[in-house]
Write a protein that holds these residues in place. Structure first.
Motif, PDB file in Angstrom:
ATOM      1  N   THR A  51       0.719  -1.044  -0.095  1.00 24.65           N
ATOM      2  CA  THR A  51       0.277   0.213  -0.272  1.00 24.65           C
ATOM      3  C   THR A  51       0.946   1.563   0.231  1.00 24.65           C
ATOM      4  O   THR A  51       1.614   1.185   0.656  1.00 24.65           O
ATOM      5  N   VAL A  52       0.653   2.587  -0.376  1.00 27.43           N
ATOM      6  CA  VAL A  52       0.747   3.625  -0.462  1.00 27.43           C
ATOM      7  C   VAL A  52       0.271   4.177  -0.556  1.00 27.43           C
ATOM      8  O   VAL A  52      -1.061   4.571  -1.114  1.00 27.43           O
ATOM      9  N   LYS A  53       0.697   5.080   1.147  1.00 32.06           N
ATOM     10  CA  LYS A  53      -0.958   5.749   1.066  1.00 32.06           C
ATOM     11  C   LYS A  53      -0.270   7.038   1.256  1.00 32.06           C
ATOM     12  O   LYS A  53       0.606   7.492   2.466  1.00 32.06           O
ATOM     13  N   GLU A  54      -1.231   8.002   1.133  1.00 27.69           N
ATOM     14  CA  GLU A  54      -0.795   9.842   0.901  1.00 27.69           C
ATOM     15  C   GLU A  54      -1.011  10.393   2.509  1.00 27.69           C
ATOM     16  O   GLU A  54      -1.955  10.196   2.952  1.00 27.69           O
ATOM     17  N   ARG A  55       0.106  10.621   3.446  1.00 29.40           N
ATOM     18  CA  ARG A  55      -0.031  11.713   4.840  1.00 29.40           C
ATOM     19  C   ARG A  55      -1.087  13.122   3.948  1.00 29.40           C
ATOM     20  O   ARG A  55      -0.176  14.029   3.402  1.00 29.40           O
ATOM     21  N   ILE A  56      -2.232  12.999   4.805  1.00 31.06           N
ATOM     22  CA  ILE A  56      -2.680  14.650   3.765  1.00 31.06           C
ATOM     23  C   ILE A  56      -2.155  16.174   5.421  1.00 31.06           C
ATOM     24  O   ILE A  56      -1.707  15.703   6.502  1.00 31.06           O
ATOM     25  N   LEU A  57      -2.540  17.204   4.679  1.00 37.63           N
ATOM     26  CA  LEU A  57      -2.138  18.253   5.442  1.00 37.63           C
ATOM     27  C   LEU A  57      -0.578  18.394   6.106  1.00 37.63           C
ATOM     28  O   LEU A  57      -0.217  18.432   7.070  1.00 37.63           O
ATOM     29  N   THR A  58       0.211  18.221   4.844  1.00 37.92           N
ATOM     30  CA  THR A  58       1.780  18.262   5.509  1.00 37.92           C
ATOM     31  C   THR A  58       1.813  19.279   4.603  1.00 37.92           C
ATOM     32  O   THR A  58       1.667  20.076   3.214  1.00 37.92           O
ATOM     33  N   PHE A  59       2.911  20.200   4.694  1.00 41.20           N
ATOM     34  CA  PHE A  59       3.105  21.040   4.302  1.00 41.20           C
ATOM     35  C   PHE A  59       4.806  21.017   2.890  1.00 41.20           C
ATOM     36  O   PHE A  59       4.121  21.153   1.909  1.00 41.20           O
ATOM     37  N   LEU A  60       5.431  20.250   2.847  1.00 44.95           N
ATOM     38  CA  LEU A  60       5.749  19.154   1.923  1.00 44.95           C
ATOM     39  C   LEU A  60       4.676  17.973   1.608  1.00 44.95           C
ATOM     40  O   LEU A  60       4.352  17.182   2.611  1.00 44.95           O
ATOM     41  N   PRO A  61       4.558  17.071  -0.016  1.00 49.15           N
ATOM     42  CA  PRO A  61       4.099  15.375  -0.005  1.00 49.15           C
ATOM     43  C   PRO A  61       4.841  14.788   1.179  1.00 49.15           C
ATOM     44  O   PRO A  61       6.072  14.628   0.694  1.00 49.15           O
ATOM     45  N   LYS A  62       3.852  14.119   1.326  1.00 47.24           N
ATOM     46  CA  LYS A  62       4.696  12.810   2.402  1.00 47.24           C
ATOM     47  C   LYS A  62       3.316  11.328   2.015  1.00 47.24           C
ATOM     48  O   LYS A  62       2.155  11.624   1.841  1.00 47.24           O
ATOM     49  N   PHE A  63       4.150  10.417   1.948  1.00 47.98           N
ATOM     50  CA  PHE A  63       3.254   9.359   2.093  1.00 47.98           C
ATOM     51  C   PHE A  63       4.255   7.757   2.273  1.00 47.98           C
ATOM     52  O   PHE A  63       5.663   7.679   2.491  1.00 47.98           O
ATOM     53  N   GLU A  64       3.108   7.435   3.399  1.00 48.48           N
ATOM     54  CA  GLU A  64       3.610   6.147   3.737  1.00 48.48           C
ATOM     55  C   GLU A  64       3.187   4.496   3.088  1.00 48.48           C
ATOM     56  O   GLU A  64       2.569   4.647   2.387  1.00 48.48           O
ATOM     57  N   VAL A  65       4.583   3.957   2.895  1.00 47.07           N
ATOM     58  CA  VAL A  65       4.731   2.821   2.182  1.00 47.07           C
ATOM     59  C   VAL A  65       5.070   1.306   3.401  1.00 47.07           C
ATOM     60  O   VAL A  65       5.236   1.246   4.015  1.00 47.07           O
ATOM     61  N   TYR A  66       3.997   0.498   2.557  1.00 49.40           N
ATOM     62  CA  TYR A  66       3.768  -0.831   3.591  1.00 49.40           C
ATOM     63  C   TYR A  66       3.614  -2.059   2.770  1.00 49.40           C
ATOM     64  O   TYR A  66       2.953  -2.153   1.230  1.00 49.40           O
ATOM     65  N   LEU A  67       4.536  -3.090   3.049  1.00 50.04           N
ATOM     66  CA  LEU A  67       4.575  -3.847   2.526  1.00 50.04           C
ATOM     67  C   LEU A  67       4.257  -5.385   3.319  1.00 50.04           C
ATOM     68  O   LEU A  67       4.013  -5.542   4.251  1.00 50.04           O
ATOM     69  N   GLY A  68       2.934  -5.465   2.339  1.00 50.75           N
ATOM     70  CA  GLY A  68       1.999  -6.512   3.190  1.00 50.75           C
ATOM     71  C   GLY A  68       0.918  -5.281   4.661  1.00 50.75           C
ATOM     72  O   GLY A  68       0.614  -4.332   3.892  1.00 50.75           O
ATOM     73  N   ASN A  69       0.727  -5.875   5.308  1.00 50.62           N
ATOM     74  CA  ASN A  69      -0.286  -4.898   6.698  1.00 50.62           C
ATOM     75  C   ASN A  69       1.857  -3.981   7.373  1.00 50.62           C
ATOM     76  O   ASN A  69       1.838  -3.527   8.179  1.00 50.62           O
ATOM     77  N   GLN A  70       2.604  -4.267   6.754  1.00 56.15           N
ATOM     78  CA  GLN A  70       4.047  -3.465   8.193  1.00 56.15           C
ATOM     79  C   GLN A  70       4.271  -2.552   7.045  1.00 56.15           C
ATOM     80  O   GLN A  70       4.638  -2.254   6.224  1.00 56.15           O
ATOM     81  N   TYR A  71       4.322  -1.177   8.056  1.00 53.72           N
ATOM     82  CA  TYR A  71       4.953  -0.273   7.889  1.00 53.72           C
ATOM     83  C   TYR A  71       6.102  -0.256   7.219  1.00 53.72           C
ATOM     84  O   TYR A  71       7.556  -0.791   7.853  1.00 53.72           O
ATOM     85  N   LEU A  72       7.624   0.354   6.455  1.00 54.54           N
ATOM     86  CA  LEU A  72       8.763   0.243   5.360  1.00 54.54           C
ATOM     87  C   LEU A  72       8.832   1.242   5.927  1.00 54.54           C
ATOM     88  O   LEU A  72      10.543   1.711   5.859  1.00 54.54           O
ATOM     89  N   GLY A  73       8.132   2.547   5.965  1.00 55.35           N
ATOM     90  CA  GLY A  73       9.311   4.032   5.967  1.00 55.35           C
ATOM     91  C   GLY A  73       8.065   5.173   4.873  1.00 55.35           C
ATOM     92  O   GLY A  73       6.732   4.646   4.074  1.00 55.35           O
TER      93      GLY A  73
END
Length: 157
Positions: A51-73
């Motif tokens: 999964t690639v999920k955008e964090r909203i309400l940030t000054f510069l764009p940020k996306f969280e990346v998950y391998l399966g259900n495990q947060y990668l970075g």
């Protein structure tokens, strides 16, 4: 390993097909309704693998990346004037793009190339070629490419 990233032409949400160098579909990416971009990656058998999920309400764009259900970075766009750059809090990786934002290089903490990404021009939809140096990292590299494409899409809307 070489992958071909092709956005589907008629889709309400972000959706992409990812092919290997032999033309076999290896991943399918489907956008989901959410605040910001949320992209689910499925393997050729329909199993959700990331999964690639955008964090909203940030000054510069940020996306969280998950391998399966495990947060990668998280991948964060850095403030630059000309060449886009992204910092990734995964294994010290870093992404640097060219001025036109068509080509990118992902490097590791030692400065070695992990992957290169090239946008193919003259297509109706976004298409990229992703060359991954290490056969252990194609899915992870793909997720960072998806984040970059989603960031560019948000900026252009």
């Amino acid at each position: 390993m070489r992958m071909y990233f092709k956005q589907r032409l008629f889709s309400w949400f972000d959706s992409y097909d990812i092919f290997d160098e032999h033309g076999n579909k290896i991943y399918v990416v489907k956008g989901q309704i959410s605040w910001g971009h949320c992209l689910k990656i499925f393997d050729a058998y329909g199993n959700e693998v990331g999964t690639v999920k955008e964090r909203i309400l940030t000054f510069l764009p940020k996306f969280e990346v998950y391998l399966g259900n495990q947060y990668l970075g998280c991948i964060r766009k850095e403030f630059t004037l000309f060449n886009p750059q992204y910092d990734i809090d995964y294994n010290g990786w870093h992404i640097k793009g060219n001025f036109m934002e068509w080509d990118y290089i992902i490097t590791n903490a030692m400065g070695n190339r992990v992957a290169s990404i090239s946008k193919e021009l003259f297509h109706m939809t976004d298409q990229y070629v992703i060359d991954v140096s290490d056969s252990q990292n194609p899915l992870i590299a793909l997720m960072f490419v998806l984040a970059i494409d989603a960031e560019k899409c948000s900026r252009n809307n």
